[in-house]
Write an enzyme that holds these catalytic residues in place. Structure first.
Site, PDB file in Angstrom:
ATOM      1  N   LYS A 272       0.789  -1.238   0.000  1.00 16.64           N
ATOM      2  CA  LYS A 272       0.000   0.000   0.000  1.00 16.64           C
ATOM      3  C   LYS A 272       0.825   1.295   0.000  1.00 16.64           C
ATOM      4  O   LYS A 272       0.510   2.183  -0.785  1.00 16.64           O
ATOM      5  CB  LYS A 272      -0.964  -0.073   1.190  1.00 16.64           C
TER       6      LYS A 272
ATOM      7  N   HIS B  40      -2.705  -4.539  13.729  1.00 18.45           N
ATOM      8  CA  HIS B  40      -1.896  -3.422  13.243  1.00 18.45           C
ATOM      9  C   HIS B  40      -2.036  -2.319  14.274  1.00 18.45           C
ATOM     10  O   HIS B  40      -3.126  -1.823  14.504  1.00 18.45           O
ATOM     11  CB  HIS B  40      -2.377  -2.958  11.868  1.00 18.45           C
TER      12      HIS B  40
ATOM     13  N   GLU C  84       4.172  -7.106   8.784  1.00 11.44           N
ATOM     14  CA  GLU C  84       3.712  -6.487   7.535  1.00 11.44           C
ATOM     15  C   GLU C  84       4.241  -5.062   7.414  1.00 11.44           C
ATOM     16  O   GLU C  84       3.469  -4.100   7.378  1.00 11.44           O
ATOM     17  CB  GLU C  84       2.174  -6.443   7.511  1.00 11.44           C
TER      18      GLU C  84
HETATM   19  C1  LIG Z   1      -1.107  -0.190   5.703  1.00 12.04           C
HETATM   20  C2  LIG Z   1      -0.952  -1.539   6.280  1.00 12.04           C
HETATM   21  C3  LIG Z   1       0.322  -2.042   6.585  1.00 12.04           C
HETATM   22  C4  LIG Z   1       1.578  -1.224   6.501  1.00 12.04           C
HETATM   23  O1  LIG Z   1       1.638  -0.369   7.594  1.00 12.04           O
HETATM   24  P1  LIG Z   1       2.915   0.578   7.874  1.00 12.04           P
HETATM   25  O2  LIG Z   1       2.474   1.371   9.042  1.00 12.04           O
HETATM   26  O3  LIG Z   1       3.129   1.382   6.640  1.00 12.04           O
HETATM   27  O4  LIG Z   1       4.059  -0.304   8.178  1.00 12.04           O
HETATM   28  C5  LIG Z   1       0.418  -3.340   7.046  1.00 12.04           C
HETATM   29  N1  LIG Z   1      -0.676  -4.117   7.198  1.00 12.04           N
HETATM   30  C6  LIG Z   1      -1.915  -3.658   6.919  1.00 12.04           C
HETATM   31  C7  LIG Z   1      -3.064  -4.575   7.098  1.00 12.04           C
HETATM   32  C8  LIG Z   1      -2.095  -2.360   6.463  1.00 12.04           C
HETATM   33  O5  LIG Z   1      -3.327  -1.914   6.204  1.00 12.04           O
END
Ligand SMILES: *Cc1c(COP(=O)(O)O)cnc(C)c1O
Length: 383
Positions: free
Chosen positions: A51, A179, A254
């Site tokens: 993303k 997250h 992630e």
């Molecule tokens: C956006 C997102 C990430 C990446 O998050 P960062 O804060 O950029 O490391 C990881 N997992 C999910 C499910 C996300 O929506």
């Protein structure tokens, strides 16, 4: 566009040859970030979340590094498929999906998905024997810039009930994910979330529904105008918290921003100059509708530089090119006098910038120029 360089980047030369605005993506920085986080989180499989910067060069470089991928949309599935990524090295982490999205990812060969509520569980009944699920928990975090626990995730106390429902539906819930929110400047939230997950693991075990995987998500921070801890130090308490899980538990993360943010530099050119009041306005060919979109959507202010240090500075405004008054990058900034054609450099602009840029007013998005990409044989100097 692809170049290789180990000499300092001459942005004026790049603009002379490739035009402006540019976003210069340095593959070596992607590698460095990936390796630093791998070293800081030994035993944790890193799935790069596409993303923040869904670019084929980043995918190719990370693939060469042995990285895995975190997908959320059909477009992201297409991007990794075009790069020849092994679908078994991907997870699909969007908690809310259409049936067509599930089928699209399954046709590619990605079989790991994230769920967080009964409606999503029901969607997997037709695919029960081909899928492995992660149950996403929410740990609300009002301190982060982007609190993802408001929109997604079940509360920890709901987890056991959902695991029981999943079992009754014949689904394979392999583990938990979360997250903590993006750009989490302290690791405390990760640690608290990991500890709560350990409790859910223990409850689930006691209920005869053992869990085997833990995905600690993204949120790993980078230094913009404020410095954050080096990643090794940042991850030390996270490593300690993870060590309490049985050794057989598969650990995943992630990371998005941490991998891509430091790897891209914005190069914009002054299109016009005006004295207004006691301020000097510089109108650039990129702005908050373009590469600086992260100032709006990601609430981030980027470190800026000008490759000119001659003469006294004046109180200045840097504005974007569109006819909208919101399109101002920075006010009250002290800069040397700039002229039409001079460059303004934005650092740390690899995450949530180009990805969310628009072409409002028909100003085209900056082109990404890749330095030190993924080809196996790298040359020393820009051709
Ligand atoms: C956006 C997102 C990430 C990446 O998050 P960062 O804060 O950029 O490391 C990881 N997992 C999910 C499910 C996300 O929506």
């Amino acid at each position: 566009m692809q170049h290789n360089t180990h000499t300092p980047v001459d942005y004026r030369d790049l603009v002379a040859r490739h035009g402006s605005p540019l976003l210069v993506l340095d593959g070596d920085a992607v590698r460095q970030q990936y390796r630093a986080l791998t070293a800081a989180l030994p035993g944790v499989e890193l799935h790069y979340a596409l993303k923040p910067l869904p670019h084929p060069a980043v995918v190719a470089i990370l693939q060469q590094e042995g990285g895995r991928f975190d997908l959320a949309t059909n477009g992201e599935v297409d991007l990794v498929r075009e790069q020849g990524v092994n679908p078994q090295h991907c997870i699909h982490s969007h908690p809310i999906k259409r049936d067509s999205d599930i089928r699209y990812a399954l046709e590619f060969g990605c079989t790991v998905f994230v769920v967080d509520n009964p409606v999503e569980l029901a969607k997997f009944v037709p695919y029960a024997d081909q899928t492995q699920l992660l149950l996403r928990l929410s740990f609300p975090n009002p301190d982060t810039k982007v609190d993802l626990s408001k929109k997604f995730g079940c509360r920890p106390e709901q987890a056991l009930g959902l695991l029981q429902q999943a079992k009754a539906l014949g689904l394979n819930v392999m583990g938990l994910s979360f997250h903590v929110g993006s750009q989490a400047v302290s690791p405390k939230r990760h640690v608290a979330a990991i500890e709560q997950c350990l409790q859910v693991f223990q409850q689930a075990e006691a209920a005869g529904l053992p869990l085997h995987w833990l995905d600690i998500g993204g949120g790993f921070p980078v230094s913009y105008l404020d410095q954050v801890s080096p990643i090794e130090q940042y991850c030390a308490p996270i490593r300690q918290a993870l060590a309490k899980f049985p050794a057989a538990v598969r650990l995943m993360a992630e990371p998005g921003r941490f991998i891509s943010a430091p790897a891209m530099t914005s190069v914009a050119s002054v299109m016009g100059v005006a004295e207004r009041g006691d301020q000097c306005w510089y109108y650039l060919d990129d702005g908050v509708y373009g590469a600086y979109s992260g100032q709006i959507f990601d609430h981030t202010i980027y470190p800026l530089a000008v490759p000119y240090n001659e003469g006294p500075t004046v109180n200045s405004v840097l504005a974007g090119p569109t006819c909208d008054s919101i399109d101002v990058i920075r006010e009250n900034i002290q800069l040397p006098r700039l002229a039409v054609g001079d460059l303004v450099i934005g650092r740390m602009m690899g995450a949530y910038t180009w990805a969310s840029a628009t072409e409002f007013n028909f100003f085209r998005k900056a082109e990404i120029l890749v330095l030190n990409g993924a080809e196996p044989c790298r040359l020393a100097v820009v051709a």
